[in-house]
Design a protein around this motif. Structure first.
Motif, PDB file in Angstrom:
ATOM      1  N   LEU A 250      36.116  44.100  15.145  1.00 52.16           N
ATOM      2  CA  LEU A 250      37.136  43.859  16.159  1.00 52.16           C
ATOM      3  C   LEU A 250      38.521  44.248  15.644  1.00 52.16           C
ATOM      4  CD1 LEU A 250      37.683  42.790  18.990  1.00 52.16           C
ATOM      5  CD2 LEU A 250      37.925  40.497  18.012  1.00 52.16           C
ATOM      6  N   MET A 251      38.813  43.896  14.395  1.00 54.69           N
ATOM      7  CA  MET A 251      40.101  44.278  13.797  1.00 54.69           C
ATOM      8  C   MET A 251      40.248  45.795  13.721  1.00 54.69           C
ATOM      9  SD  MET A 251      41.012  41.554  10.774  1.00 54.69           S
ATOM     10  CE  MET A 251      39.458  41.728   9.919  1.00 54.69           C
ATOM     11  N   PHE A 252      39.156  46.461  13.375  1.00 57.12           N
ATOM     12  CA  PHE A 252      39.190  47.926  13.292  1.00 57.12           C
ATOM     13  C   PHE A 252      39.443  48.528  14.665  1.00 57.12           C
ATOM     14  CE2 PHE A 252      36.967  52.033  13.492  1.00 57.12           C
ATOM     15  CZ  PHE A 252      37.641  52.714  12.488  1.00 57.12           C
ATOM     16  N   ALA A 253      38.793  47.984  15.691  1.00 58.14           N
ATOM     17  CA  ALA A 253      38.977  48.489  17.057  1.00 58.14           C
ATOM     18  C   ALA A 253      40.418  48.281  17.514  1.00 58.14           C
ATOM     19  CB  ALA A 253      38.004  47.789  18.007  1.00 58.14           C
ATOM     20  N   ILE A 254      40.989  47.116  17.187  1.00 60.07           N
ATOM     21  CA  ILE A 254      42.371  46.824  17.557  1.00 60.07           C
ATOM     22  C   ILE A 254      43.326  47.763  16.829  1.00 60.07           C
ATOM     23  CG2 ILE A 254      44.215  45.110  17.356  1.00 60.07           C
ATOM     24  CD1 ILE A 254      42.122  42.957  17.881  1.00 60.07           C
ATOM     25  N   LEU A 255      43.038  48.024  15.564  1.00 58.39           N
ATOM     26  CA  LEU A 255      43.880  48.927  14.778  1.00 58.39           C
ATOM     27  C   LEU A 255      43.857  50.338  15.362  1.00 58.39           C
ATOM     28  CD1 LEU A 255      45.615  49.421  12.255  1.00 58.39           C
ATOM     29  CD2 LEU A 255      43.512  49.877  10.987  1.00 58.39           C
ATOM     30  N   VAL A 256      42.680  50.814  15.727  1.00 56.87           N
ATOM     31  CA  VAL A 256      42.554  52.150  16.322  1.00 56.87           C
ATOM     32  C   VAL A 256      43.291  52.216  17.663  1.00 56.87           C
ATOM     33  CG1 VAL A 256      40.939  53.808  17.328  1.00 56.87           C
ATOM     34  CG2 VAL A 256      40.390  52.691  15.158  1.00 56.87           C
ATOM     35  N   THR A 257      43.092  51.176  18.485  1.00 54.69           N
ATOM     36  CA  THR A 257      43.751  51.135  19.792  1.00 54.69           C
ATOM     37  C   THR A 257      45.267  51.101  19.648  1.00 54.69           C
ATOM     38  OG1 THR A 257      41.850  49.906  20.672  1.00 54.69           O
ATOM     39  CG2 THR A 257      43.857  49.911  21.986  1.00 54.69           C
ATOM     40  N   SER A 258      45.759  50.310  18.696  1.00 57.47           N
ATOM     41  CA  SER A 258      47.206  50.211  18.473  1.00 57.47           C
ATOM     42  C   SER A 258      47.778  51.542  17.993  1.00 57.47           C
ATOM     43  CB  SER A 258      47.507  49.119  17.450  1.00 57.47           C
ATOM     44  OG  SER A 258      47.047  47.864  17.887  1.00 57.47           O
ATOM     45  N   THR A 259      47.025  52.243  17.150  1.00 61.16           N
ATOM     46  CA  THR A 259      47.479  53.539  16.653  1.00 61.16           C
ATOM     47  C   THR A 259      47.568  54.560  17.783  1.00 61.16           C
ATOM     48  OG1 THR A 259      46.439  53.104  14.501  1.00 61.16           O
ATOM     49  CG2 THR A 259      47.008  55.384  15.002  1.00 61.16           C
ATOM     50  N   ILE A 260      46.543  54.571  18.633  1.00 60.52           N
ATOM     51  CA  ILE A 260      46.548  55.493  19.781  1.00 60.52           C
ATOM     52  C   ILE A 260      47.705  55.161  20.719  1.00 60.52           C
ATOM     53  CG2 ILE A 260      45.268  56.232  21.820  1.00 60.52           C
ATOM     54  CD1 ILE A 260      42.694  55.758  20.220  1.00 60.52           C
ATOM     55  N   ALA A 261      47.898  53.861  20.976  1.00 61.88           N
ATOM     56  CA  ALA A 261      48.983  53.438  21.861  1.00 61.88           C
ATOM     57  C   ALA A 261      50.338  53.821  21.284  1.00 61.88           C
ATOM     58  CB  ALA A 261      48.912  51.930  22.092  1.00 61.88           C
ATOM     59  N   SER A 262      50.483  53.693  19.964  1.00 60.64           N
ATOM     60  CA  SER A 262      51.742  54.040  19.308  1.00 60.64           C
ATOM     61  C   SER A 262      52.036  55.532  19.446  1.00 60.64           C
ATOM     62  CB  SER A 262      51.684  53.648  17.832  1.00 60.64           C
ATOM     63  OG  SER A 262      52.857  54.031  17.162  1.00 60.64           O
ATOM     64  N   LYS A 263      51.021  56.367  19.239  1.00 61.01           N
ATOM     65  CA  LYS A 263      51.205  57.815  19.375  1.00 61.01           C
ATOM     66  C   LYS A 263      51.506  58.190  20.817  1.00 61.01           C
ATOM     67  CE  LYS A 263      48.385  59.223  15.419  1.00 61.01           C
ATOM     68  NZ  LYS A 263      47.219  60.008  14.950  1.00 61.01           N
ATOM     69  N   PHE A 264      50.822  57.533  21.746  1.00 60.96           N
ATOM     70  CA  PHE A 264      51.071  57.796  23.165  1.00 60.96           C
ATOM     71  C   PHE A 264      52.482  57.377  23.544  1.00 60.96           C
ATOM     72  CE2 PHE A 264      50.941  56.627  27.667  1.00 60.96           C
ATOM     73  CZ  PHE A 264      50.425  57.796  28.208  1.00 60.96           C
ATOM     74  N   ASP A 265      52.928  56.262  22.962  1.00 63.53           N
ATOM     75  CA  ASP A 265      54.270  55.757  23.209  1.00 63.53           C
ATOM     76  C   ASP A 265      55.321  56.757  22.736  1.00 63.53           C
ATOM     77  OD1 ASP A 265      56.424  54.212  23.748  1.00 63.53           O
ATOM     78  OD2 ASP A 265      55.940  52.577  22.394  1.00 63.53           O
ATOM     79  N   LYS A 266      55.137  57.304  21.532  1.00 58.31           N
ATOM     80  CA  LYS A 266      56.079  58.287  20.997  1.00 58.31           C
ATOM     81  C   LYS A 266      56.075  59.561  21.837  1.00 58.31           C
ATOM     82  CE  LYS A 266      55.764  56.649  16.221  1.00 58.31           C
ATOM     83  NZ  LYS A 266      55.335  56.980  14.833  1.00 58.31           N
ATOM     84  N   GLY A 267      54.860  59.958  22.268  1.00 52.29           N
ATOM     85  CA  GLY A 267      54.758  61.157  23.095  1.00 52.29           C
ATOM     86  C   GLY A 267      55.464  60.996  24.422  1.00 52.29           C
ATOM     87  N   SER A 268      55.349  59.807  25.022  1.00 52.98           N
ATOM     88  CA  SER A 268      55.997  59.561  26.302  1.00 52.98           C
ATOM     89  C   SER A 268      57.503  59.531  26.159  1.00 52.98           C
ATOM     90  CB  SER A 268      55.498  58.231  26.903  1.00 52.98           C
ATOM     91  OG  SER A 268      55.807  57.143  26.050  1.00 52.98           O
TER      92      SER A 268
END
Length: 276
Positions: A250-268
């Protein structure tokens, strides 16, 4: 370098309450005691992918997704209204959203038991209005409702914070170029508010996936989510190895999701900066 000692309390805090617990979770999830010997294994992690546990994971993600979508559909219009300069009661409305967060999470959830029970406040109001009663307590709908109620402020506040900081000269420029209100919102305001949307979705979806109190109380223990599964392994079954393995995944899934969200945030943010 002279003031390096100031960071020591924080370093100790991080070591005691973050690093060491994570090491213990990793340790218990990857060991197996057999005949008094400790064996390194991925057996506990592999067990998570059995159909019965995958069903729990998908069910949890589905409920969290529904709660997140509802929070967005409710939260974005409210955030947009709060961000308008013409709206005079902004502080009062924000205060009403923040006040429940001052209460204990458990008490807030308990309150919904009283509201949703058969002879509760909501049903009494419906009877007074000559409307049919609702009976959603101990159902998935009640669990989703509890998630929305508890996590809605985490959607509203980030979006409102971003909308409030938008440079409205861009809006005026779009209007001067002939864009109507819908086009201005779709082409200017919504893209510029994307960082707040990403933050809000992350802040709602993550706790919704990991919660176990809401499903225990409003679901009556009839619906097992990932959080409930972890809780039962530690407190009831006594299988710390499997509980740690679930927590690790679960921690790994949250970490991956947070990383994707962070990159998407920077891209936006980059896209938003080049609208005109």
């Amino acid at each position: 370098m002279r003031n390096k000692w100031i960071s020591y309390p924080y370093t100790i805090w991080i070591a005691l309450f973050i690093v060491i617990p994570l090491i213990l979770v990793l340790y218990y999830s990857c060991i197996l005691e057999l005949n008094g010997k400790i064996i390194f294994t991925f057996e506990h992690i592999a067990r998570i992918f059995e159909p019965i546990y995958l069903k729990v994971i998908f069910h949890t993600i589905w409920l969290a997704f529904i709660a997140t979508v509802i929070c967005f559909l409710i939260g974005y219009p409210i955030s947009y209204i709060l961000a308008q300069k013409e709206y005079k009661n902004r502080s009062i409305l924000i205060f009403f959203f923040i006040v429940p967060m001052w209460m204990n999470f458990l008490l807030r959830t308990y309150a919904w038991l009283t509201l949703l029970e058969k002879n509760g406040v909501i049903n009494n109001i419906l009877v007074f209005l000559h409307l049919p009663k609702i009976d959603i307590l101990y159902t998935e709908q009640a669990v989703a409702l509890g998630m929305v109620y508890n996590f809605l402020p985490f959607m509203i506040l980030p979006i409102h914070s971003v909308l409030k900081k938008i440079d409205y000269s861009l809006v005026e420029a779009a209007q001067d170029l002939g864009a109507n209100s819908f086009t201005v919102f779709l082409k200017v305001i919504f893209p510029l508010s994307m960082p707040g949307i990403v933050s809000g979705i992350t802040m709602v979806f993550m706790p919704a996936v990991t919660t176990f109190v809401i499903s225990n109380l409003l679901g009556g223990g009839q619906f097992i989510l990932i959080g409930n599964l972890i809780e039962r392994q530690f407190l009831h079954v006594g299988d710390w190895n499997f509980g740690s393995a679930i927590s690790l995944v679960l921690m790994f899934a949250i970490l991956v999701t947070s990383t994707i969200a962070s990159k998407f945030d920077k891209g936006s943010e980059k896209e938003g900066g080049s609208l005109f």
